[in-house]
Design an enzyme around this catalytic site. Structure first.
Site, short mmCIF file in Angstrom:
data_model
loop_
_atom_site.label_atom_id
_atom_site.label_comp_id
_atom_site.label_asym_id
_atom_site.label_seq_id
_atom_site.Cartn_x
_atom_site.Cartn_y
_atom_site.Cartn_z
N GLY A 10 14.97 6.11 -11.49
CA GLY A 10 14.31 5.39 -11.74
C GLY A 10 12.49 5.47 -11.85
N GLY A 13 10.63 6.59 -9.04
CA GLY A 13 10.80 7.78 -9.02
C GLY A 13 11.01 9.16 -9.28
NE ARG A 87 7.33 -6.48 -3.53
CZ ARG A 87 5.80 -6.95 -3.39
NH1 ARG A 87 5.98 -8.17 -2.81
NH2 ARG A 87 4.79 -6.12 -3.66
CB ILE A 117 9.89 3.20 -1.75
CG1 ILE A 117 9.49 4.47 -0.87
CG2 ILE A 117 9.36 2.81 -3.22
CD1 ILE A 117 10.04 5.70 -1.52
NE ARG A 153 -0.14 -4.13 -5.87
CZ ARG A 153 1.18 -4.16 -5.91
NH1 ARG A 153 1.33 -4.63 -5.10
NH2 ARG A 153 1.96 -3.53 -6.53
CG HIS A 177 5.70 -3.77 0.90
ND1 HIS A 177 4.94 -3.65 0.69
CD2 HIS A 177 6.92 -3.22 0.53
CE1 HIS A 177 5.04 -2.83 -0.25
NE2 HIS A 177 6.27 -3.68 -1.12
#
Length: 312
Positions: A10, A13, A87, A117, A153, A177
């Site tokens: 991905g 990844g 998310r 992750i 960030r 998160h």
């Protein structure tokens, strides 16, 4: 030291695998796994980079060969966010993927440190914990939700705003998160002061930074490259600590003493067996204290969703 990346074909990844191939200590092994048939080819591609890191790729349903002897397993497998999704919309697909992969980890390398992750991290870490518990191999010092992207960030945005070098800024980020559960402790950044408006604006920007990327990519993906960098930073810190380096501190989402929620992101001293010490979150400003109290219901619901997914 052997590191396995699950979901290695991905966007995250591949970026993560590239960074690990170039930055892992000499003599390390890197194992790439993904259901996608391209994965062994990703490993061949990376194998041409001249570093002393052995690399091998595996594809198909069974991750076992990739996991054998792994010390660290980083799981980025799953579907990415599209515009209009948050998310938690990813939960339906990604929950099953994480459950399946963690079952394989429990069977093949139960003593490995695991970094999750795959979003939604607030929930997928709870899924992983329950799967490991059912298998009788859960060690809360070895399971991490990788929240490092929130930290990098924060460091970037603060440095931009205040005209600092990004490497000079380190912002602790606590909570979870996603959305309101991401709480940067701007009051604890050394040598920098903020107005109330700056704190409110920065906090919001950090919380919504993922959406900023999703929208900017116009349906073509989510934050993969910065997330790859963040995951590499966390994975490399973990490897250094496992190899005996002292004083390695990273924020990550772990099971702690339950003071705020069962899982909570906080600064951790890493060591030879994973988490050596869960460090105090320190003194919060009134704004931060208020934000912390305001997020806990959301965080606890996210966690319960993961627990129920495994135990239903």
């Amino acid at each position: 030291m052997k590191v396995a990346v699950l979901g290695a074909a991905g966007g995250i990844g591949q970026a993560l695998a590239l960074l690990l191939k170039t930055q892992l200590p000499s003599g390390s092994e890197l194992s790439l796994y993904d259901i996608a048939p391209v994965t062994p080819g990703v490993a061949v591609d990376l194998s041409h980079i001249p570093t002393a890191v052995k690399i091998k790729g595996f594809s198909g349903e069974d991750a076992t060969p990739a996991l054998e002897g792994a010390d660290v397993v980083l799981i980025s497998a799953g579907v990415a966010r599209k515009p209009g999704m948050d998310r938690s919309d990813l939960f339906n697909v990604n929950a099953g993927i994480v459950k399946n992969l963690v079952q394989q980890v429990a069977k093949t390398c139960p003593k490995a440190c695991i970094g999750i992750i795959t979003n939604p991290v607030n929930t997928t870490v709870a899924i992983a914990a329950e799967v490991l518990k059912k298998a009788g191999v859960y060690d809360k010092n070895k399971l991490f939700g990788v929240t490092t992207l929130d930290i990098i960030r924060s460091n970037t945005f603060v440095a931009e705003l205040k005209g600092k070098q990004p490497g000079e800024v380190e912002v602790p980020v606590i909570g979870g998160h996603s959305g309101v559960t991401i709480l940067p402790l701007l009051s604890q950044v050394l040598g920098v002061s903020f107005t109330e408006q700056e704190v409110a604006d920065l906090t919001k920007r950090i919380q919504n930074a993922g959406t900023e990327v999703v929208e900017a990519k116009a349906g073509g993906g989510s934050a993969t490259l910065s997330m790859g960098q963040a995951a590499a930073r966390f994975g490399l810190s973990l490897v250094r600590a496992l190899q005996g380096e002292q004083g390695v501190v990273e924020c990550a989402y772990v099971e702690g003493d339950g003071q705020y929620a069962r899982f909570f992101s906080q600064p951790l001293l890493l060591g030879k067996s994973g988490v050596e010490e869960r460090k105090s979150i320190g003194t919060l400003s009134a704004f931060e204290q208020n934000a912390l109290e305001g997020m806990l219901d959301t965080l606890k619901k996210d966690i319960a969703l993961g627990e129920e997914f495994v135990n239903k």
